[in-house]
Motif scaffolding. Structure first.
Motif, mmCIF file in Angstrom:
data_model
loop_
_atom_site.group_PDB
_atom_site.id
_atom_site.type_symbol
_atom_site.label_atom_id
_atom_site.label_comp_id
_atom_site.label_asym_id
_atom_site.label_seq_id
_atom_site.Cartn_x
_atom_site.Cartn_y
_atom_site.Cartn_z
ATOM 1 N N THR A 15 62.516 29.602 -17.881
ATOM 2 C CA THR A 15 63.639 28.767 -18.322
ATOM 3 C C THR A 15 63.650 27.453 -17.559
ATOM 4 O OG1 THR A 15 65.221 29.615 -16.683
ATOM 5 C CG2 THR A 15 64.959 30.873 -18.730
ATOM 6 N N GLY A 16 64.463 26.517 -18.016
ATOM 7 C CA GLY A 16 64.626 25.253 -17.304
ATOM 8 C C GLY A 16 64.034 24.076 -18.048
ATOM 9 N N ASP A 17 64.281 22.887 -17.511
ATOM 10 C CA ASP A 17 63.928 21.661 -18.227
ATOM 11 C C ASP A 17 63.108 20.673 -17.410
ATOM 12 O OD1 ASP A 17 65.339 22.238 -20.709
ATOM 13 O OD2 ASP A 17 67.162 22.068 -19.510
ATOM 14 N N ASP A 18 62.469 21.130 -16.338
ATOM 15 C CA ASP A 18 61.592 20.232 -15.596
ATOM 16 C C ASP A 18 60.433 21.030 -15.014
ATOM 17 O OD1 ASP A 18 62.155 21.109 -12.795
ATOM 18 O OD2 ASP A 18 64.151 20.313 -13.193
ATOM 19 N N PRO A 19 59.367 20.361 -14.554
ATOM 20 C CA PRO A 19 58.190 21.069 -14.037
ATOM 21 C C PRO A 19 58.418 21.767 -12.707
ATOM 22 C CG PRO A 19 57.634 18.832 -14.738
ATOM 23 C CD PRO A 19 59.114 18.916 -14.686
ATOM 24 N N GLY A 20 59.549 21.493 -12.046
ATOM 25 C CA GLY A 20 59.783 22.084 -10.744
ATOM 26 C C GLY A 20 59.467 21.107 -9.627
ATOM 27 N N PHE A 21 59.573 21.564 -8.405
ATOM 28 C CA PHE A 21 59.327 20.698 -7.261
ATOM 29 C C PHE A 21 57.842 20.364 -7.090
ATOM 30 C CE2 PHE A 21 63.490 22.384 -5.928
ATOM 31 C CZ PHE A 21 64.124 21.202 -5.581
ATOM 32 N N PHE A 22 56.959 21.160 -7.683
ATOM 33 C CA PHE A 22 55.522 20.980 -7.432
ATOM 34 C C PHE A 22 54.747 20.757 -8.722
ATOM 35 C CE2 PHE A 22 57.387 23.974 -4.308
ATOM 36 C CZ PHE A 22 57.435 23.098 -3.233
ATOM 37 N N GLY A 23 54.586 21.776 -9.533
ATOM 38 C CA GLY A 23 53.923 21.610 -10.812
ATOM 39 C C GLY A 23 52.427 21.874 -10.760
ATOM 40 N N PRO A 24 51.792 21.965 -11.953
ATOM 41 C CA PRO A 24 50.349 22.230 -12.028
ATOM 42 C C PRO A 24 49.548 21.193 -11.259
ATOM 43 C CG PRO A 24 51.381 22.406 -14.190
ATOM 44 C CD PRO A 24 52.408 21.819 -13.278
ATOM 45 N N GLY A 25 48.503 21.659 -10.579
ATOM 46 C CA GLY A 25 47.665 20.759 -9.814
ATOM 47 C C GLY A 25 48.171 20.482 -8.411
ATOM 48 N N PHE A 47 57.129 28.110 -8.510
ATOM 49 C CA PHE A 47 56.826 27.958 -9.934
ATOM 50 C C PHE A 47 58.016 27.648 -10.836
ATOM 51 C CE2 PHE A 47 53.317 30.737 -8.395
ATOM 52 C CZ PHE A 47 52.259 29.892 -8.718
ATOM 53 N N ALA A 48 59.241 27.883 -10.387
ATOM 54 C CA ALA A 48 60.399 27.665 -11.256
ATOM 55 C C ALA A 48 60.772 26.190 -11.332
ATOM 56 C CB ALA A 48 61.593 28.474 -10.749
ATOM 57 N N ASP A 49 61.699 25.868 -12.238
ATOM 58 C CA ASP A 49 62.191 24.497 -12.285
ATOM 59 C C ASP A 49 63.122 24.275 -11.092
ATOM 60 O OD1 ASP A 49 64.700 25.633 -13.049
ATOM 61 O OD2 ASP A 49 65.123 23.909 -14.331
ATOM 62 N N THR A 50 63.549 23.034 -10.874
ATOM 63 C CA THR A 50 64.284 22.698 -9.657
ATOM 64 C C THR A 50 65.635 23.416 -9.568
ATOM 65 O OG1 THR A 50 65.130 20.703 -10.741
ATOM 66 C CG2 THR A 50 63.165 20.467 -9.367
ATOM 67 N N VAL A 51 66.311 23.578 -10.692
ATOM 68 C CA VAL A 51 67.622 24.233 -10.675
ATOM 69 C C VAL A 51 67.487 25.690 -10.235
ATOM 70 C CG1 VAL A 51 69.567 24.984 -12.101
ATOM 71 C CG2 VAL A 51 68.614 22.692 -12.409
ATOM 72 N N VAL A 52 66.533 26.394 -10.811
ATOM 73 C CA VAL A 52 66.332 27.801 -10.462
ATOM 74 C C VAL A 52 65.851 27.929 -9.023
ATOM 75 C CG1 VAL A 52 65.003 29.886 -10.995
ATOM 76 C CG2 VAL A 52 65.926 28.485 -12.847
ATOM 77 N N ALA A 53 64.962 27.033 -8.598
ATOM 78 C CA ALA A 53 64.463 27.070 -7.220
ATOM 79 C C ALA A 53 65.596 26.857 -6.223
ATOM 80 C CB ALA A 53 63.379 26.013 -7.026
ATOM 81 N N GLU A 54 66.484 25.929 -6.512
ATOM 82 C CA GLU A 54 67.621 25.680 -5.624
ATOM 83 C C GLU A 54 68.578 26.870 -5.623
ATOM 84 O OE1 GLU A 54 69.089 22.067 -7.235
ATOM 85 O OE2 GLU A 54 67.781 20.789 -6.000
ATOM 86 N N ARG A 55 68.771 27.492 -6.772
ATOM 87 C CA ARG A 55 69.650 28.658 -6.844
ATOM 88 C C ARG A 55 69.074 29.825 -6.042
ATOM 89 N NH1 ARG A 55 70.300 29.173 -12.265
ATOM 90 N NH2 ARG A 55 68.708 30.770 -12.524
ATOM 91 N N GLU A 56 67.764 30.049 -6.145
ATOM 92 C CA GLU A 56 67.122 31.124 -5.396
ATOM 93 C C GLU A 56 67.183 30.851 -3.897
ATOM 94 O OE1 GLU A 56 65.006 34.565 -4.410
ATOM 95 O OE2 GLU A 56 66.163 33.972 -6.168
ATOM 96 N N SER A 57 67.014 29.610 -3.493
ATOM 97 C CA SER A 57 67.128 29.262 -2.080
ATOM 98 C C SER A 57 68.551 29.466 -1.592
ATOM 99 C CB SER A 57 66.695 27.810 -1.858
ATOM 100 O OG SER A 57 65.329 27.645 -2.193
ATOM 101 N N ALA A 74 55.529 29.707 -15.847
ATOM 102 C CA ALA A 74 55.755 28.294 -15.535
ATOM 103 C C ALA A 74 54.992 27.391 -16.501
ATOM 104 C CB ALA A 74 55.334 28.016 -14.095
ATOM 105 N N LEU A 75 53.766 27.768 -16.807
ATOM 106 C CA LEU A 75 52.975 26.970 -17.755
ATOM 107 C C LEU A 75 53.607 26.990 -19.140
ATOM 108 C CD1 LEU A 75 49.381 28.017 -16.621
ATOM 109 C CD2 LEU A 75 50.451 25.760 -16.353
ATOM 110 N N ASP A 76 54.153 28.133 -19.545
ATOM 111 C CA ASP A 76 54.856 28.207 -20.830
ATOM 112 C C ASP A 76 56.062 27.270 -20.838
ATOM 113 O OD1 ASP A 76 53.072 30.088 -21.766
ATOM 114 O OD2 ASP A 76 54.369 31.809 -21.380
ATOM 115 N N ARG A 77 56.821 27.252 -19.738
ATOM 116 C CA ARG A 77 57.993 26.372 -19.649
ATOM 117 C C ARG A 77 57.583 24.912 -19.772
ATOM 118 N NH1 ARG A 77 59.035 26.982 -14.669
ATOM 119 N NH2 ARG A 77 58.455 24.928 -13.871
ATOM 120 N N ILE A 78 56.542 24.521 -19.045
ATOM 121 C CA ILE A 78 56.096 23.131 -19.049
ATOM 122 C C ILE A 78 55.560 22.739 -20.426
ATOM 123 C CG2 ILE A 78 54.376 21.559 -18.078
ATOM 124 C CD1 ILE A 78 54.745 23.148 -15.423
#
Length: 306
Positions: free
Chosen positions: A32-42, A101-111, A287-291
């Motif tokens: 889920t989510g709407d951005d590649p996350g804090f890191f992303g592929p590569g 691997f998650a988007d930024t919102v999910v990553a912040e929520r998990e943290s 994560a790749l599916d989301r992106i």
């Protein structure tokens, strides 16, 4: 032989993810989510945390964490690692994989979930000088120690047993500083040299110590309650993790480097695991599916649907 391989693969997936198909429930939120996350592929973080060497890195990180008496007190007083070792492992994996691997919102929520758990972890311990000190899991010193040994363990293990890191060692340390900052780490290292300097600062300051609690934790990590079929492979990886730790820390842990070629043996075991599990994880696939979904929506000119 086929039945043995299927059984071993099932045991491995349950150990790492909590179920036999290797897709824990929390992977769904990575899709889920709407951005590649804090890191992303590569990115360096994707390369390191998507590699097989993470299995050895986790062992090394757990061993090194025990050497700070404050961190060890928190584990001793609050962790149920003796009763539910896989539950503790699963919680750590969930945070690592989600932030990677998650988007930024999910990553912040998990943290935030991890930080909230830390709020109730407090007590006292005897430091390396024999003085009683109070601690809380959110103390800057303890957060820094855990972040430094975690980053060092995953970096050094990847350099030993996996492919090149995009951006090199500095790239990984710089990227993973973001994860540390998400849970409150202050002055996280941003280069391999800074990482090495911060690790050495803990040792040279006389902060670290070995005692009965450390010996008990090391013994548990050395002989975890795994299935009989997995133990020979784990034993090799444990020996590899020990061999990767600098001698000054091995001596404090009461561990000796095996005379056998365990670095090579660990590489062989990780190759077997890679063959069994495939080149990518369910988390990376999600994560790749989301992106891909986000990119399709951008091409069509409307917001993506999570």
């Amino acid at each position: 032989m086929g039945r043995f391989i299927d059984s071993w693969r099932s045991h491995l997936l349950v150990t790492l993810s909590g179920n036999s198909d290797g897709r824990p429930k929390w992977v769904e939120q990575i899709a889920t989510g709407d951005d590649p996350g804090f890191f992303g592929p590569g990115s360096a973080a994707w390369a390191v945390h998507g590699g097989m060497a993470t299995m050895v890195a986790g062992i090394r990180a757990l061993l090194m964490q025990t050497l700070h008496p404050g961190a060890m007190a928190g584990v001793h007083d609050w962790s149920r690692y003796h009763e539910d070792p896989l539950g503790r492992l699963s919680g750590t994996i969930q945070w690592l994989v989600t932030v990677t691997f998650a988007d930024t919102v999910v990553a912040e929520r998990e943290s935030g979930r991890v930080a909230h758990f830390h709020d109730r972890v407090a007590g006292s311990y005897i430091d390396a000088r024999g003085e009683e000190r109070s601690y809380a899991a959110g103390d800057p010193e303890l957060l820094s120690w855990v972040h430094v040994v975690f980053t060092d363990a995953f970096l050094q293990s990847h350099l030993l047993w996996d492919d090149a890191i995009p951006g090199g060692a500095d790239g990984y340390v710089r990227e993973w500083a973001i994860a540390g900052e998400l849970i409150g780490v202050q002055d996280a290292p941003h280069s391999a040299d800074e990482l090495a300097a911060q690790l050495e600062a803990f040792r040279s300051a006389g902060t670290l110590k070995s005692d009965a609690r450390v010996a008990d934790a090391v013994r548990f990590i050395r002989y975890p309650p795994l299935s009989r079929g997995m133990l020979p492979f784990y034993n090799i990886m444990f020996a590899g993790a020990v061999a990767s730790i600098p001698r000054e820390y091995r001596d404090m842990l009461g561990l000796k480097r095996s005379r056998l070629p365990v670095i090579w043996g660990t590489r062989l075991v990780l190759g077997v695991v890679r063959a069994l599990l495939g080149p990518t994880s369910t988390s990376e696939d999600a994560a790749l599916d989301r992106i891909a979904r986000i990119e399709r929506a951008q091409q069509l000119g409307h917001p993506s649907e999570p």
